[in-house]
Structure formats: C-alpha cells, structure tokens
Design a protein around this motif. Sequence first.
Motif, PDB file in Angstrom:
ATOM      1  N   LYS A 275       0.822  -1.220   0.000  1.00 54.72           N
ATOM      2  CA  LYS A 275       0.000   0.000   0.000  1.00 54.72           C
ATOM      3  C   LYS A 275       0.851   1.263   0.000  1.00 54.72           C
ATOM      4  CE  LYS A 275      -3.368  -2.906   0.528  1.00 54.72           C
ATOM      5  NZ  LYS A 275      -4.116  -3.395  -0.630  1.00 54.72           N
TER       6      LYS A 275
ATOM      7  N   PHE B 275      -4.397   6.127   2.900  1.00 52.45           N
ATOM      8  CA  PHE B 275      -3.297   5.339   3.467  1.00 52.45           C
ATOM      9  C   PHE B 275      -3.367   5.335   4.996  1.00 52.45           C
ATOM     10  CE2 PHE B 275       0.875   5.096   5.411  1.00 52.45           C
ATOM     11  CZ  PHE B 275       1.319   3.881   4.915  1.00 52.45           C
TER      12      PHE B 275
ATOM     13  N   VAL C 238      -5.667   2.694   6.091  1.00 53.53           N
ATOM     14  CA  VAL C 238      -5.060   1.371   5.934  1.00 53.53           C
ATOM     15  C   VAL C 238      -4.022   1.124   7.021  1.00 53.53           C
ATOM     16  CG1 VAL C 238      -3.597  -0.012   4.400  1.00 53.53           C
ATOM     17  CG2 VAL C 238      -5.499   1.300   3.443  1.00 53.53           C
TER      18      VAL C 238
ATOM     19  N   SER D  24      -5.618  -3.804   6.308  1.00 52.50           N
ATOM     20  CA  SER D  24      -4.980  -3.461   5.039  1.00 52.50           C
ATOM     21  C   SER D  24      -5.927  -3.595   3.862  1.00 52.50           C
ATOM     22  CB  SER D  24      -3.760  -4.366   4.814  1.00 52.50           C
ATOM     23  OG  SER D  24      -4.155  -5.726   4.728  1.00 52.50           O
TER      24      SER D  24
ATOM     25  N   ASP E 261      -7.999  -2.146   1.636  1.00 48.92           N
ATOM     26  CA  ASP E 261      -8.301  -0.747   1.306  1.00 48.92           C
ATOM     27  C   ASP E 261      -9.691  -0.559   0.719  1.00 48.92           C
ATOM     28  OD1 ASP E 261      -7.903  -1.729  -1.311  1.00 48.92           O
ATOM     29  OD2 ASP E 261      -5.837  -1.018  -1.360  1.00 48.92           O
TER      30      ASP E 261
END
Length: 523
Positions: A288, A409, A412, A417, A419
């Motif tokens: 990411k 971000f 996340v 995680s 997204d």
Amino acid sequence: MLLVILNYKILLWPMLDEDAPPGIETMLGFSDHVRSFVNPVWTSSGRPIIQGGSLGGNGLNTASQTEKHSGSSHEKLRGLLRSFPPAVDLEHHPCENFSFSPPPTDKKRTGPRPCPVCYVPVEQALALMPDAPSASPVLRSLNYLFEDNLISKESNSGSLFGGYPSLEERDKSYNIKDSMTVHCGFARGKIPGVNTGFDIDEADLFDMWQCQGIVVASAIFGNYDIMQQPENISTFSKDTVCFFMFLDEETEAAIKNTTTIGNIKRIGLWRVVVVHNLPYSDARRNGKVPKLLLHRLFPNVQYSVWIDGKLKLVRDPYQLLERFLWRKNVTFAISRHYRRFDVFEEAEANKVGGKYDNASIDYQIEFYKREGLTHYSSSKLPITSDVPEGCVIIREHIPITNLFTCLWFNEVDRFTSRDQLSFSTVRDKIRTRVNWTADMFLDCERRDFVVQAYHRELWEQILRSPPPVRLQPRKMLPDNAAKEPGKGPATKRLPAKRTRDKKSGSKRAHRSRANGGKEFIPL
C-alpha cells in the motif's frame, strides 16, 4: 504549432521555479520538531536538487549532472515528436459516437470479462492533453508531518511508519483549507525512502527523482506474484514514460534465480527498485505504500498509473490517461467492484474469504458505522459504488488527490490493510467538504487494459497438479455417413425419425440398467 505545444506540455509543465504558484506540491525541508515539504532549490533545467549533501554520493545535489541528463532527454523527446503527423484533426472526438456495449457472450467464460473500450491513437491522446494542471479545489498547499520522537498515545493509532496519528489529528485532516499539514507515511525520515522504514538506495532515488511527466508503477512483495511485462506500449511511451517495479529482498532473491537484473536494474520495461527495512510484517500492507503514496516517492511526476503486481498492462499509458482522466475531466479514476457495491457486503466477503481476521474487520466496520456509514443505495447517485476494485489507480498528482491518497493510506495504516473497506469513508468525507470526488469506471473496462495472472503460489500449485482426466465422448457419425466395410453395427445409419429402441436386450439398454440408468462411457 502542435509540436511546440506538446513539447511544452510534457517537458515544462512539471518543472517549477522557486516562485511556483500555489497548488503545486513542494519538496522536503524540516524544522526542529515538525518536518514538512517546502520549496526546493531548482536547477536551470527545472529539476530539483537536494540541499545539505544528504544524497551527495549519487550526485543529487550536483546541478551540472542533472542538467546534462535533462538536456539529453529533451533532445530525445523532440526527435520523437517530429515523427508525429504535423497536424491532428480534433474538431470531433474520434470516440464521440462510440456506444457502450456489455461484454460479448462467451459460453466458456461466464464470470467477469472485458467489454469494448474506445481509445484514441497515442498522437491524438497527446494532442488532447490538458494545457495546464487541473485546479485543486480549496487546497493549494499540502505539507507532510515528520517528527523526531514518535510515541503512540492511543491504542489502534497506526504504526511508527505512519506517525501514530491520533483520532483528533485524523478528524482535523478532513478540515480542508488552503494550506494543510497531514500525516502521510515516511514519518521518521527527512526524505521519503531515506531512513523511513521503506528505505531505497540513493541511486534508485536519483532515478525516481529524474522521472517527470508520467510514471507507471507496480510492486511485488513477499514473492507473492510473477512479474508481468507491459505489452502494446508505443515507442514514444517507452522513451517518455517511467516504468518502476518495487520489490523486497525476498522477491529480488527469487527473481535472481531465473533472471539477471544487471547493473542497469532493468527487467524488460521495468526499472527495478529493491526496498529495504519494510515497515510492516504483512507483504500486502507494504504494497500500500507505493500504491497510495506515489506522489511522495515521485515528487516531479504529474500523472501516475498504478497496477497491482499480478496484472499485465496491455494498453499504452497515454491512451489510458486520455480515456479515463482527460476525456472525462477528472483527476482520479478507479474501477468499481464487478459484483459488490456495498461496504458491509464487502466486509462479509472478506471474512468468508479469510482475507483478514474477522475481529479486525468487524472493529473497522463498527467504527465507520458510528461515524455514519450506511449501506449503499440509489440515494448516493451519481456515486455508483462504495467498493472499488483497487488493483488499478489512474490519477493526476495535485494537492487534493494527494490528500485523498494520504488519508486513505492513514486508514489502511490504522485499521485493516483491506483498502476496499476504507475507500468510501475517505472519499465521502472529502466530497462533503469540497467539490471533488473519485471517478469510478466499470470493472469490465479495467479488464480491457490489464490482464490478470495467477498469484505465484496458486500458479505453482497448478503446475504441480496432474492434468485433469477428461471423459472422451463416443464418436458419432452423421446420419448420411456411408457404412464402411468391416465395421460393426455401431456405425449403422440412424433412421431419419428416431423411435424407441425395440431391442430391450441391446447393449445400450443393458448398460443403462446396470448403472442405475446412467450410461457408462469407457475411457
């Protein structure tokens, strides 16, 4: 005239001087406690140099070396532009009469598949490139936090790499105004990629800083995917677009077993960058960082195309930018999920698929519910979905899109995680404050310009598995086939009108009864 305009657009647009107008994101400087981006020093060629000698070993603070590189790129680009037609008739867009049609019927493929998409040739796409960067609503200057001594003050406040933003800081980050300073990864380093927890060699950073205009980027961490080479890329794009592939040390070691990377660090079109000291133990979460923070890794780039490591790009980058950004006058494009539109349904699918531990998914969804997350419905139109198929992102790098991916971000980093679960929350919080949103195109359109491969583990499992045994159907002769001498009654011509088999003791009837009414077909 067209050549002059194109030359100006591609080369001079991303290049700023010290008096650059608001709206262009600037580069790194730092104070005692809070580190943020400030105006850099620029060479006469328009390229930045890093002050303080922190990267002097590779010439990043040597103006003469940068200018020489810039001059050669300029001459190369001018030569390519001369090969284009002297004029392009754009009184009418070539795709203005194109009508969308669903994916063609395919009996062998019943799942999601590509649908027809109208692209223009590369030279026409260049002619349709906007004359100036898109306006960033409200937000003109975006700065990033850097702190020397980071201490987590709350539970579930993210990671050291993300800077441990508090819930109060999270709320303030959506108070969009002319100038803002937010958390956006790389919280420990003076320069993204240098002692940040996502460390990149100086030689690689130098090449990344030299990238201007457009970058196509991807990543493979944990040796999870097999590197895919882009196809159907024009000569012009090969010479003017940067193609960067981020790897971790594990993936690099695996690739070296079968491929020679060499000193130029290239595999096909990809310029390979090996990342050290990854900030997370989860390879997908590490992915990411380049996916959402490309504007921090490539500070001189105006446009980016992100594709996940499992995908193969099969269309030219200029064609994608024209089709999904310039033609629609948008600055951020992502495909919506082919089946799910609701975050709650996506969360349940993630739990069923074992994508993340159920407790963390439930915690994130409950947190969003308390903030007002509701099921998707037609009342959200023209928003067509709350769930993206996030493996491809096409965007222009302007302050508002950079803010969006920074805050995405941060979600996340704080929560799971996955997204897809946080996308709509960040999007909707921003769109309620400024006139901006992320454009979502059809998933079948995405499948037209990228081809999805198997993850490495699944592909190797398929290769190890024995081929499936297939039943061979009996060969039937057509009704009008001539009887061959020496053949048994199996080749007997069938009557024009089928009647019930009168021979109750025939082999066919006997086999049927012996197998419970099911005909046995010998292999």
